[in-house]
Design a protein around this motif. Structure first.
Motif, PDB file in Angstrom:
ATOM      1  N   VAL A  63      53.159  34.701  13.870  1.00 30.69           N
ATOM      2  CA  VAL A  63      54.446  35.403  13.794  1.00 30.69           C
ATOM      3  C   VAL A  63      54.471  36.485  14.866  1.00 30.69           C
ATOM      4  O   VAL A  63      53.637  37.407  14.856  1.00 30.69           O
ATOM      5  CB  VAL A  63      54.661  36.011  12.400  1.00 30.69           C
ATOM      6  CG1 VAL A  63      56.026  36.692  12.328  1.00 30.69           C
ATOM      7  CG2 VAL A  63      54.520  34.943  11.323  1.00 30.69           C
ATOM      8  N   THR A  64      55.416  36.393  15.787  1.00 30.08           N
ATOM      9  CA  THR A  64      55.512  37.339  16.892  1.00 30.08           C
ATOM     10  C   THR A  64      56.780  38.194  16.762  1.00 30.08           C
ATOM     11  O   THR A  64      57.705  37.867  16.018  1.00 30.08           O
ATOM     12  CB  THR A  64      55.538  36.602  18.236  1.00 30.08           C
ATOM     13  OG1 THR A  64      56.669  35.716  18.266  1.00 30.08           O
ATOM     14  CG2 THR A  64      54.258  35.792  18.422  1.00 30.08           C
ATOM     15  N   LEU A  75      52.236  39.701  15.458  1.00 33.81           N
ATOM     16  CA  LEU A  75      52.240  40.647  14.342  1.00 33.81           C
ATOM     17  C   LEU A  75      51.442  40.141  13.143  1.00 33.81           C
ATOM     18  O   LEU A  75      50.734  40.920  12.493  1.00 33.81           O
ATOM     19  CB  LEU A  75      53.689  40.924  13.910  1.00 33.81           C
ATOM     20  CG  LEU A  75      54.644  41.438  14.990  1.00 33.81           C
ATOM     21  CD1 LEU A  75      56.026  41.671  14.399  1.00 33.81           C
ATOM     22  CD2 LEU A  75      54.112  42.711  15.634  1.00 33.81           C
ATOM     23  N   PHE A  76      51.565  38.827  12.844  1.00 29.31           N
ATOM     24  CA  PHE A  76      50.894  38.230  11.688  1.00 29.31           C
ATOM     25  C   PHE A  76      50.359  36.851  12.059  1.00 29.31           C
ATOM     26  O   PHE A  76      50.885  36.200  12.973  1.00 29.31           O
ATOM     27  CB  PHE A  76      51.854  38.063  10.496  1.00 29.31           C
ATOM     28  CG  PHE A  76      52.588  39.308  10.091  1.00 29.31           C
ATOM     29  CD1 PHE A  76      52.022  40.225   9.225  1.00 29.31           C
ATOM     30  CD2 PHE A  76      53.869  39.559  10.572  1.00 29.31           C
ATOM     31  CE1 PHE A  76      52.692  41.364   8.857  1.00 29.31           C
ATOM     32  CE2 PHE A  76      54.559  40.700  10.204  1.00 29.31           C
ATOM     33  CZ  PHE A  76      53.967  41.609   9.349  1.00 29.31           C
ATOM     34  N   THR A  77      49.354  36.426  11.316  1.00 28.95           N
ATOM     35  CA  THR A  77      48.933  35.017  11.387  1.00 28.95           C
ATOM     36  C   THR A  77      48.877  34.457   9.975  1.00 28.95           C
ATOM     37  O   THR A  77      48.560  35.177   9.015  1.00 28.95           O
ATOM     38  CB  THR A  77      47.553  34.863  12.061  1.00 28.95           C
ATOM     39  OG1 THR A  77      46.573  35.610  11.324  1.00 28.95           O
ATOM     40  CG2 THR A  77      47.599  35.345  13.503  1.00 28.95           C
ATOM     41  N   ILE A  78      49.222  33.168   9.859  1.00 33.14           N
ATOM     42  CA  ILE A  78      49.233  32.460   8.578  1.00 33.14           C
ATOM     43  C   ILE A  78      48.279  31.277   8.677  1.00 33.14           C
ATOM     44  O   ILE A  78      48.208  30.623   9.728  1.00 33.14           O
ATOM     45  CB  ILE A  78      50.661  31.996   8.232  1.00 33.14           C
ATOM     46  CG1 ILE A  78      51.603  33.206   8.126  1.00 33.14           C
ATOM     47  CG2 ILE A  78      50.686  31.205   6.926  1.00 33.14           C
ATOM     48  CD1 ILE A  78      53.065  32.847   8.009  1.00 33.14           C
ATOM     49  N   MET A  96      48.595  34.601   4.237  1.00 35.02           N
ATOM     50  CA  MET A  96      48.574  35.500   5.386  1.00 35.02           C
ATOM     51  C   MET A  96      47.112  35.826   5.712  1.00 35.02           C
ATOM     52  O   MET A  96      46.369  36.323   4.871  1.00 35.02           O
ATOM     53  CB  MET A  96      49.341  36.794   5.096  1.00 35.02           C
ATOM     54  CG  MET A  96      49.408  37.741   6.304  1.00 35.02           C
ATOM     55  SD  MET A  96      50.030  39.390   5.903  1.00 35.02           S
ATOM     56  CE  MET A  96      51.712  39.011   5.423  1.00 35.02           C
ATOM     57  N   THR A  97      46.709  35.552   6.947  1.00 36.41           N
ATOM     58  CA  THR A  97      45.311  35.753   7.329  1.00 36.41           C
ATOM     59  C   THR A  97      45.075  37.030   8.131  1.00 36.41           C
ATOM     60  O   THR A  97      43.936  37.506   8.213  1.00 36.41           O
ATOM     61  CB  THR A  97      44.809  34.559   8.151  1.00 36.41           C
ATOM     62  OG1 THR A  97      45.706  34.359   9.258  1.00 36.41           O
ATOM     63  CG2 THR A  97      44.777  33.295   7.291  1.00 36.41           C
ATOM     64  N   SER A  98      46.130  37.603   8.725  1.00 34.80           N
ATOM     65  CA  SER A  98      45.943  38.864   9.454  1.00 34.80           C
ATOM     66  C   SER A  98      47.276  39.573   9.656  1.00 34.80           C
ATOM     67  O   SER A  98      48.336  38.945   9.691  1.00 34.80           O
ATOM     68  CB  SER A  98      45.276  38.612  10.812  1.00 34.80           C
ATOM     69  OG  SER A  98      46.140  37.893  11.675  1.00 34.80           O
ATOM     70  N   CYS A 138      54.770  46.457   6.204  1.00 35.74           N
ATOM     71  CA  CYS A 138      54.860  45.065   5.776  1.00 35.74           C
ATOM     72  C   CYS A 138      55.091  44.986   4.276  1.00 35.74           C
ATOM     73  O   CYS A 138      54.575  45.809   3.505  1.00 35.74           O
ATOM     74  CB  CYS A 138      53.570  44.335   6.147  1.00 35.74           C
ATOM     75  SG  CYS A 138      53.576  42.591   5.680  1.00 35.74           S
ATOM     76  N   ASN A 139      55.855  43.982   3.863  1.00 32.13           N
ATOM     77  CA  ASN A 139      56.142  43.795   2.441  1.00 32.13           C
ATOM     78  C   ASN A 139      55.029  43.056   1.711  1.00 32.13           C
ATOM     79  O   ASN A 139      55.082  42.923   0.487  1.00 32.13           O
ATOM     80  CB  ASN A 139      57.463  43.033   2.268  1.00 32.13           C
ATOM     81  CG  ASN A 139      58.645  43.785   2.851  1.00 32.13           C
ATOM     82  OD1 ASN A 139      58.678  45.005   2.823  1.00 32.13           O
ATOM     83  ND2 ASN A 139      59.609  43.059   3.397  1.00 32.13           N
TER      84      ASN A 139
END
Length: 373
Positions: free
Chosen positions: A175-176, A92-95, A75-77, A186-187
């Motif tokens: 991830v949107t 929401l997230f970037t990988i 996970m980068t952000s 977040c977990n």
């Protein structure tokens, strides 16, 4: 002093004493009359009211969606704060996506190769067909050329499918939000490695709670009673209450009745739809639902503030025909219009009950009742 004078003085003193006693009694009686307290009284009201029955339930978001990671990578952000309201499509997230970008490039190269191969195979097949017309080649050669062309077409479709898969996996690295709503914490933390390729890894949950539901169960016989009185009851504004009062009042509209009775419990599940425009209702909150049960056409109502409670239960002070206070135990039902309460036993419409100064009156006390308008 002579005997006559002595007797006269004695009689004068006795008369004075009698007058003093008479004045004292008169003053005492006057003080008693002045001390008779005025109290406000009212008579019970008879009215038609809807009686409710309370059921425990819980609040459920209209839609709750788990946000997951579906690829492997670090996970980068994380691009939101826990509890934020996010919109559908918001990132929401970037990988970490290096390997997936490389996979897309390989798939594009494979597709270009397949297209080139097909171009050559198609030209070869067309040439063979013309050559066959002049008997320059055998039919077998034409058949082989056709087979090669068809194989190249299949290779194109396979390459396109591989490209779509590679592009899809690459898209999973961003991830949107699948829906709009409030997002939970977040977990995982930025830097954690996610193994989502084998099985999706849950990252967070989004709750679409602009509209929420109150979920509860009723017994079969109670549901039948509700249906029997459906024409005279309002299922569009069913009141809800909570362990601690919220800043705003809430009511719901009956929107769902389970199609079957749960055989293990003998109950049906019901849902109320509730507008949550102030965002105070949260998924999982416990609530009490006051469902309309029946209409009572001749309910006896008194002011709720006039009712007191002791170890024996509820009671009011009434005033009898002799204007004396009477301690009167009663049985009560629910409140009506916030200020009135149903009395099911202990009072009649002719009763006079005390509405004010409840701490100053006592059983057996003589009062001067003043009927409220």
């Amino acid at each position: 002093m002579t005997i006559q004078n002595t007797l006269s003085a004695t009689l004068t003193m006795f008369a004075a004493a009698m007058m003093f006693q008479a004045c004292s009694e008169s003053n005492k009686n006057t003080g008693t009359e002045n001390r008779t307290m005025q109290v406000s009284v009212a008579r019970p009201v008879c009215d038609s009211v809807t009686v409710h029955k309370e059921y425990p339930g819980y609040i459920s978001a209209d839609n709750a969606v788990k946000v997951v990671a579906r690829v492997n990578g670090q996970m980068t952000s994380k691009l939101y704060d826990s509890g934020d309201y996010v919109k559908k499509g918001q990132v929401l997230f970037t990988i970490e996506d290096t390997q997936y970008r490389d996979a897309v490039q390989r798939a594009k190269s494979d597709l270009e190769t397949a297209l080139a191969t097909n171009k050559y195979a198609t030209a070869q097949y067309n040439a063979m067909k013309k050559a066959l017309e002049s008997d320059a080649v055998a039919q077998l050669d034409v058949t082989q050329a056709e087979s090669s062309m068809n194989e190249s077409l299949a290779s194109i479709e396979s390459a396109r499918a591989a490209l779509r898969t590679a592009e899809t996996n690459l898209s999973y690295c961003t991830v949107t939000a699948p829906i709009s709503g409030h997002v939970s914490s977040c977990n995982f933390s930025v830097g954690d490695y996610l193994s989502g390729a084998a099985a999706p890894v849950e990252l967070t949950t989004i709750y679409d709670d602009a509209i929420v539901k109150a979920v509860f169960s009723v017994e079969e016989k109670e549901y039948i009673s509700m249906k029997r009185n459906a024409d005279s009851t309002d299922f569009d504004n069913v009141p809800l209450s909570f362990a601690q009062p919220l800043p705003h009042a809430y009511s719901g509209k009956l929107c769902y009745v389970s199609p079957a009775v749960d055989k293990s419990t003998g109950t049906l599940t019901l849902n109320l739809l509730i507008e949550n425009k102030d965002g105070e209702l949260k998924d999982g909150m416990f609530t009490t639902i006051s469902m309309p049960a029946q209409t009572v056409t001749d309910a006896i109502l008194v002011k709720d503030a006039s009712i007191s409670t002791d170890q024996l239960g509820k009671y009011v002070y009434t005033v009898n025909d002799s204007d004396k206070i009477v301690y009167t135990p009663i049985k009560t039902g629910e409140t009506v219009s916030d200020t009135m309460r149903i009395v099911t036993d202990g009072l009649t419409l002719d009763s006079r009950y005390v509405t004010k100064a409840l701490l100053k009156v006592r059983d057996g006390m003589t009062v001067k009742p003043v009927v409220e308008n």
